[in-house]
Design a protein around this motif. Sequence first.
Motif, PDB file in Angstrom:
ATOM      1  N   UNK A   1       0.859  -1.243  -0.095  1.00 44.05           N
ATOM      2  CA  UNK A   1      -0.189  -0.482   0.270  1.00 44.05           C
ATOM      3  C   UNK A   1       0.873   1.246   0.112  1.00 44.05           C
ATOM      4  N   UNK A   2       0.516   2.508  -0.642  1.00 47.73           N
ATOM      5  CA  UNK A   2       1.142   3.525  -0.527  1.00 47.73           C
ATOM      6  C   UNK A   2       0.369   4.700  -1.258  1.00 47.73           C
ATOM      7  N   UNK A   3       0.192   6.024  -0.972  1.00 48.42           N
ATOM      8  CA  UNK A   3      -0.310   7.175  -1.217  1.00 48.42           C
ATOM      9  C   UNK A   3      -1.536   6.798  -2.910  1.00 48.42           C
ATOM     10  N   UNK A   4      -0.431   6.357  -3.876  1.00 46.97           N
ATOM     11  CA  UNK A   4      -0.869   6.085  -5.324  1.00 46.97           C
ATOM     12  C   UNK A   4      -0.727   5.090  -5.272  1.00 46.97           C
ATOM     13  N   UNK A   5      -1.699   4.485  -6.494  1.00 45.42           N
ATOM     14  CA  UNK A   5      -1.347   2.691  -7.387  1.00 45.42           C
ATOM     15  C   UNK A   5      -0.163   2.299  -7.384  1.00 45.42           C
ATOM     16  N   UNK A   6       0.811   3.939  -8.417  1.00 49.58           N
ATOM     17  CA  UNK A   6       1.763   3.868  -8.948  1.00 49.58           C
ATOM     18  C   UNK A   6       2.937   3.570  -8.097  1.00 49.58           C
ATOM     19  N   UNK A   7       2.586   4.474  -6.956  1.00 49.44           N
ATOM     20  CA  UNK A   7       3.790   4.308  -5.706  1.00 49.44           C
ATOM     21  C   UNK A   7       3.623   3.123  -5.491  1.00 49.44           C
ATOM     22  N   UNK A   8       2.211   2.369  -5.219  1.00 52.06           N
ATOM     23  CA  UNK A   8       2.413   0.990  -5.040  1.00 52.06           C
ATOM     24  C   UNK A   8       2.864   0.217  -5.496  1.00 52.06           C
ATOM     25  N   UNK A   9       3.354   0.346  -6.991  1.00 49.25           N
ATOM     26  CA  UNK A   9       3.712  -0.890  -7.834  1.00 49.25           C
ATOM     27  C   UNK A   9       4.980  -0.531  -7.755  1.00 49.25           C
ATOM     28  N   UNK A  10       5.431   0.761  -8.040  1.00 52.37           N
ATOM     29  CA  UNK A  10       7.232   1.315  -7.984  1.00 52.37           C
ATOM     30  C   UNK A  10       7.601   0.645  -6.999  1.00 52.37           C
ATOM     31  N   UNK A  11       6.952   1.533  -5.635  1.00 52.07           N
ATOM     32  CA  UNK A  11       8.232  -0.231  -4.662  1.00 52.07           C
ATOM     33  C   UNK A  11       7.653  -1.315  -4.078  1.00 52.07           C
ATOM     34  N   UNK A  12       6.575  -1.407  -4.242  1.00 49.42           N
ATOM     35  CA  UNK A  12       6.084  -3.361  -4.348  1.00 49.42           C
ATOM     36  C   UNK A  12       6.679  -4.063  -5.172  1.00 49.42           C
ATOM     37  N   UNK A  13       6.466  -3.885  -6.186  1.00 50.53           N
ATOM     38  CA  UNK A  13       6.248  -4.357  -7.413  1.00 50.53           C
ATOM     39  C   UNK A  13       6.906  -5.181  -8.035  1.00 50.53           C
ATOM     40  N   UNK A  14       8.547  -4.278  -7.909  1.00 52.03           N
ATOM     41  CA  UNK A  14       9.915  -5.472  -7.942  1.00 52.03           C
ATOM     42  C   UNK A  14       9.978  -7.304  -6.960  1.00 52.03           C
ATOM     43  N   UNK A  15       9.760  -6.612  -5.794  1.00 53.48           N
ATOM     44  CA  UNK A  15       9.196  -7.574  -4.650  1.00 53.48           C
ATOM     45  C   UNK A  15       8.255  -8.612  -4.552  1.00 53.48           C
ATOM     46  N   UNK A  16       7.444  -7.846  -5.254  1.00 58.14           N
ATOM     47  CA  UNK A  16       6.209  -8.927  -5.865  1.00 58.14           C
ATOM     48  C   UNK A  16       6.611  -9.381  -6.577  1.00 58.14           C
ATOM     49  N   UNK A  17       7.486  -8.931  -7.748  1.00 59.45           N
ATOM     50  CA  UNK A  17       7.689  -9.947  -8.963  1.00 59.45           C
ATOM     51  C   UNK A  17       8.789 -10.836  -8.485  1.00 59.45           C
ATOM     52  N   UNK A  18       9.139 -10.787  -8.056  1.00 57.02           N
ATOM     53  CA  UNK A  18      10.549 -11.527  -7.241  1.00 57.02           C
ATOM     54  C   UNK A  18      10.148 -12.976  -6.587  1.00 57.02           C
ATOM     55  N   UNK A  19       8.660 -11.987  -5.543  1.00 57.19           N
ATOM     56  CA  UNK A  19       8.080 -13.652  -4.555  1.00 57.19           C
ATOM     57  C   UNK A  19       7.977 -14.839  -5.089  1.00 57.19           C
ATOM     58  N   UNK A  20       7.091 -14.346  -7.143  1.00 57.09           N
ATOM     59  CA  UNK A  20       6.097 -14.600  -7.824  1.00 57.09           C
ATOM     60  C   UNK A  20       6.793 -15.139  -8.348  1.00 57.09           C
ATOM     61  N   UNK A  21       8.301 -15.248  -8.942  1.00 56.04           N
ATOM     62  CA  UNK A  21       8.380 -15.723  -9.929  1.00 56.04           C
ATOM     63  C   UNK A  21       8.939 -17.103 -10.530  1.00 56.04           C
ATOM     64  N   UNK A  22       9.227 -17.505  -9.100  1.00 56.82           N
ATOM     65  CA  UNK A  22       9.146 -19.071  -9.358  1.00 56.82           C
ATOM     66  C   UNK A  22       7.831 -19.655  -9.989  1.00 56.82           C
ATOM     67  N   UNK A  23       6.782 -19.170  -8.678  1.00 55.81           N
ATOM     68  CA  UNK A  23       5.470 -19.696  -9.084  1.00 55.81           C
ATOM     69  C   UNK A  23       5.433 -19.745 -10.406  1.00 55.81           C
ATOM     70  N   UNK A  24       5.319 -18.635 -10.834  1.00 59.81           N
ATOM     71  CA  UNK A  24       4.928 -18.493 -12.236  1.00 59.81           C
ATOM     72  C   UNK A  24       5.950 -19.421 -13.523  1.00 59.81           C
ATOM     73  N   UNK A  25       6.978 -19.469 -13.306  1.00 57.68           N
ATOM     74  CA  UNK A  25       7.622 -20.122 -14.484  1.00 57.68           C
ATOM     75  C   UNK A  25       7.591 -21.672 -14.019  1.00 57.68           C
ATOM     76  N   UNK A  26       7.778 -21.962 -12.838  1.00 62.80           N
ATOM     77  CA  UNK A  26       6.897 -23.742 -12.589  1.00 62.80           C
ATOM     78  C   UNK A  26       5.245 -23.850 -13.115  1.00 62.80           C
ATOM     79  N   UNK A  27       4.917 -22.686 -13.003  1.00 63.43           N
ATOM     80  CA  UNK A  27       3.121 -22.734 -14.065  1.00 63.43           C
ATOM     81  C   UNK A  27       2.521 -23.675 -12.476  1.00 63.43           C
ATOM     82  N   UNK A  28       2.513 -23.718 -11.175  1.00 63.96           N
ATOM     83  CA  UNK A  28       1.672 -23.492 -10.722  1.00 63.96           C
ATOM     84  C   UNK A  28       0.002 -23.691 -10.667  1.00 63.96           C
TER      85      UNK A  28
END
Length: 109
Positions: A1-28
Amino acid sequence: MAPTRAEADLVYGPHVMAAYRYYWEARLAEFQSMPADTKFSLENLAPDRLILGDPETCVREFERWQKATGASTFLLRLRHAHSGGPPHEKIMEAIRLFGERVLPHCHEG
């Protein structure tokens, strides 16, 4: 969460992507219904999986999920162990925003 969606994407996006990359690539299981050529992006990952954005969006999403599932408890995850982030000051800002602008709207039923 952040004051705006754009900031939430910027702050959290890279970390969310790192956390989910394995699950995505393994096609869970949760990703198997998506076409194999679907781009790995926050836009494709977030819907119906993450509550991410400004406080008002988060309130709407918590309410939507509560009505859809009947849940009275949600897990709030503001730090992603896979990536070590976001920075502490951003996590503290998200906690403050959640307490001030989301939590007052949360109620059972």
